[in-house]
Design an enzyme around this catalytic site. Structure first.
Site, PDB file in Angstrom:
ATOM      1  N   ASN A  70      -2.059  -0.022   6.947  1.00  0.00           N
ATOM      2  CA  ASN A  70      -1.524  -1.293   7.431  1.00  0.00           C
ATOM      3  C   ASN A  70      -0.644  -2.034   6.428  1.00  0.00           C
ATOM      4  OD1 ASN A  70      -3.575  -2.066   5.780  1.00  0.00           O
ATOM      5  ND2 ASN A  70      -4.764  -3.145   7.341  1.00  0.00           N
TER       6      ASN A  70
ATOM      7  N   ARG B 237      -2.328 -14.603   4.245  1.00  0.00           N
ATOM      8  CA  ARG B 237      -3.002 -13.909   5.356  1.00  0.00           C
ATOM      9  C   ARG B 237      -2.246 -14.153   6.667  1.00  0.00           C
ATOM     10  NH1 ARG B 237      -7.301 -10.227   4.180  1.00  0.00           N
ATOM     11  NH2 ARG B 237      -7.642 -10.419   6.427  1.00  0.00           N
TER      12      ARG B 237
ATOM     13  N   GLU C 206      -9.555  -9.853  -7.862  1.00  0.00           N
ATOM     14  CA  GLU C 206      -8.610  -8.766  -7.612  1.00  0.00           C
ATOM     15  C   GLU C 206      -7.414  -8.819  -8.564  1.00  0.00           C
ATOM     16  OE1 GLU C 206      -9.862  -8.551  -2.884  1.00  0.00           O
ATOM     17  OE2 GLU C 206      -7.860  -9.247  -3.413  1.00  0.00           O
TER      18      GLU C 206
ATOM     19  N   ARG D 135       2.503  -6.929   8.855  1.00  0.00           N
ATOM     20  CA  ARG D 135       1.814  -5.786   9.468  1.00  0.00           C
ATOM     21  C   ARG D 135       2.398  -5.463  10.846  1.00  0.00           C
ATOM     22  NH1 ARG D 135      -4.245  -7.334   7.282  1.00  0.00           N
ATOM     23  NH2 ARG D 135      -4.269  -5.913   5.498  1.00  0.00           N
TER      24      ARG D 135
ATOM     25  N   PHE E  73     -15.105   4.125   7.750  1.00  0.00           N
ATOM     26  CA  PHE E  73     -13.747   4.459   7.308  1.00  0.00           C
ATOM     27  C   PHE E  73     -13.593   4.456   5.788  1.00  0.00           C
ATOM     28  CE2 PHE E  73     -13.819  -0.128   8.335  1.00  0.00           C
ATOM     29  CZ  PHE E  73     -13.408  -0.677   7.122  1.00  0.00           C
TER      30      PHE E  73
ATOM     31  N   TYR F 235     -12.764  -1.692  -3.234  1.00  0.00           N
ATOM     32  CA  TYR F 235     -13.199  -1.832  -1.835  1.00  0.00           C
ATOM     33  C   TYR F 235     -14.713  -1.663  -1.687  1.00  0.00           C
ATOM     34  CZ  TYR F 235      -8.392  -1.942  -0.040  1.00  0.00           C
ATOM     35  OH  TYR F 235      -7.098  -2.300   0.258  1.00  0.00           O
TER      36      TYR F 235
ATOM     37  N   THR G 131      -5.523  -7.358  10.624  1.00  0.00           N
ATOM     38  CA  THR G 131      -5.773  -6.031  10.038  1.00  0.00           C
ATOM     39  C   THR G 131      -5.178  -4.919  10.901  1.00  0.00           C
ATOM     40  OG1 THR G 131      -7.855  -6.899   9.164  1.00  0.00           O
ATOM     41  CG2 THR G 131      -7.594  -4.498   9.188  1.00  0.00           C
TER      42      THR G 131
ATOM     43  N   HIS H 186      -2.075  -5.456   1.457  1.00  0.00           N
ATOM     44  CA  HIS H 186      -3.362  -6.118   1.242  1.00  0.00           C
ATOM     45  C   HIS H 186      -3.113  -7.586   0.950  1.00  0.00           C
ATOM     46  CE1 HIS H 186      -7.357  -6.977  -0.411  1.00  0.00           C
ATOM     47  NE2 HIS H 186      -6.725  -7.642  -1.368  1.00  0.00           N
TER      48      HIS H 186
ATOM     49  N   LYS I  58       0.826  -1.215   0.000  1.00  0.00           N
ATOM     50  CA  LYS I  58       0.000   0.000   0.000  1.00  0.00           C
ATOM     51  C   LYS I  58       0.863   1.271   0.000  1.00  0.00           C
ATOM     52  CE  LYS I  58      -3.905  -2.340   2.267  1.00  0.00           C
ATOM     53  NZ  LYS I  58      -4.864  -2.277   3.423  1.00  0.00           N
TER      54      LYS I  58
HETATM   55  P1  IDP Z   1      -8.005  -6.773   5.605  1.00  0.00           P
HETATM   56  O1  IDP Z   1      -7.183  -5.819   4.758  1.00  0.00           O
HETATM   57  O2  IDP Z   1      -7.221  -7.316   6.760  1.00  0.00           O
HETATM   58  O3  IDP Z   1      -8.691  -7.845   4.806  1.00  0.00           O
HETATM   59  P2  IDP Z   1     -10.612  -5.463   5.774  1.00  0.00           P
HETATM   60  O4  IDP Z   1     -11.553  -5.615   6.925  1.00  0.00           O
HETATM   61  O5  IDP Z   1     -10.936  -6.159   4.504  1.00  0.00           O
HETATM   62  O6  IDP Z   1      -9.147  -5.889   6.298  1.00  0.00           O
HETATM   63  O7  IDP Z   1     -10.451  -3.910   5.517  1.00  0.00           O
HETATM   64  C1  IDP Z   1      -9.854  -3.422   4.336  1.00  0.00           C
HETATM   65  C2  IDP Z   1      -8.927  -2.282   4.705  1.00  0.00           C
HETATM   66  O8  IDP Z   1      -9.689  -1.207   5.248  1.00  0.00           O
HETATM   67  C3  IDP Z   1      -7.910  -2.616   5.806  1.00  0.00           C
HETATM   68  O9  IDP Z   1      -6.777  -3.312   5.330  1.00  0.00           O
HETATM   69  C4  IDP Z   1      -7.560  -1.232   6.325  1.00  0.00           C
HETATM   70  O10 IDP Z   1      -6.686  -0.536   5.424  1.00  0.00           O
HETATM   71  C5  IDP Z   1      -8.939  -0.565   6.277  1.00  0.00           C
HETATM   72  N1  IDP Z   1      -9.661  -0.747   7.561  1.00  0.00           N
HETATM   73  C6  IDP Z   1     -10.265  -1.862   8.015  1.00  0.00           C
HETATM   74  N2  IDP Z   1     -10.833  -1.676   9.223  1.00  0.00           N
HETATM   75  C7  IDP Z   1     -10.598  -0.384   9.530  1.00  0.00           C
HETATM   76  C8  IDP Z   1     -10.961   0.431  10.671  1.00  0.00           C
HETATM   77  O11 IDP Z   1     -11.620  -0.009  11.623  1.00  0.00           O
HETATM   78  N3  IDP Z   1     -10.526   1.735  10.637  1.00  0.00           N
HETATM   79  C9  IDP Z   1      -9.807   2.242   9.590  1.00  0.00           C
HETATM   80  N4  IDP Z   1      -9.460   1.516   8.510  1.00  0.00           N
HETATM   81  C10 IDP Z   1      -9.844   0.216   8.477  1.00  0.00           C
HETATM   82 MG    MG Z   2     -10.154  -7.709   3.384  1.00  0.00          MG
END
Ligand code: IDP
Ligand code: MG
Length: 139
Positions: free
Chosen positions: A114, A87, A128, A104, A59, A51, A93, A117, A11
């Protein structure tokens, strides 16, 4: 074994911090083969589509703004059990909850910024990958 390929993005925060090399080294040292890779930048429309599943989340606007603010490295990775193993390699996350030694845990700034992806299913890995690469760009 569930699949041989997954999709990742390093990212914008990873690119900004100069962490492309060290993260790719960790990925390849963990047994993933790079099947496709490029430096690219998502438009607002790209990020909103990529997304879309999160569009009702509070968010979402911040996520789109973050993911479009600079270049990313998009890549397709190949390994036995690729989706699940990747993963595990990237960790939770929220980097505060990510296991010691995960990408991460080591390189993310916050739950939003973070570092990387990783696809969450075989189906999404294929969607994707096709979002970012044509068939001729995958090897
Ligand atoms: P993942 O990337 O671990 O699969 P997802 O729940 O799919 O997590 O969320 C996609 C992306 O959205 C995350 O990687 C992060 O950049 C952002 N994100 C997820 N949850 C939050 C949050 O609670 N606050 C702010 N950003 C978030
Ligand atoms: Mg995800």
């Amino acid at each position: 074994m569930t699949t041989k390929r997954t999709f990742t993005m390093l990212k914008p925060d990873s690119v900004e911090k100069g962490n492309i090399g060290i993260i790719l080294e960790k990925i390849t040292a963990s047994g993933f083969r790079i099947a496709a890779m490029k430096l690219t930048q998502m438009t607002k429309a790209d990020a909103e589509e990529f997304y879309a599943i999160h569009k009702e989340r509070p968010f979402f606007a911040d996520l789109v703004s973050y993911m479009t603010r600079g270049p990313i490295v998009a890549a397709v990775l190949e390994k036995e059990n690729a989706v699940e193993d990747f993963r595990t390699l990237i960790g939770a996350t929220n980097p505060v909850e990510a296991a010691e030694g995960t990408i991460r845990n080591m390189y993310a700034t916050s739950i939003s910024e973070n570092a990387v992806h990783g696809s969450d299913s075989d189906e999404n890995a294929a969607i994707e990958s096709a979002f970012h690469f044509s068939g001729r760009e995958m090897f």
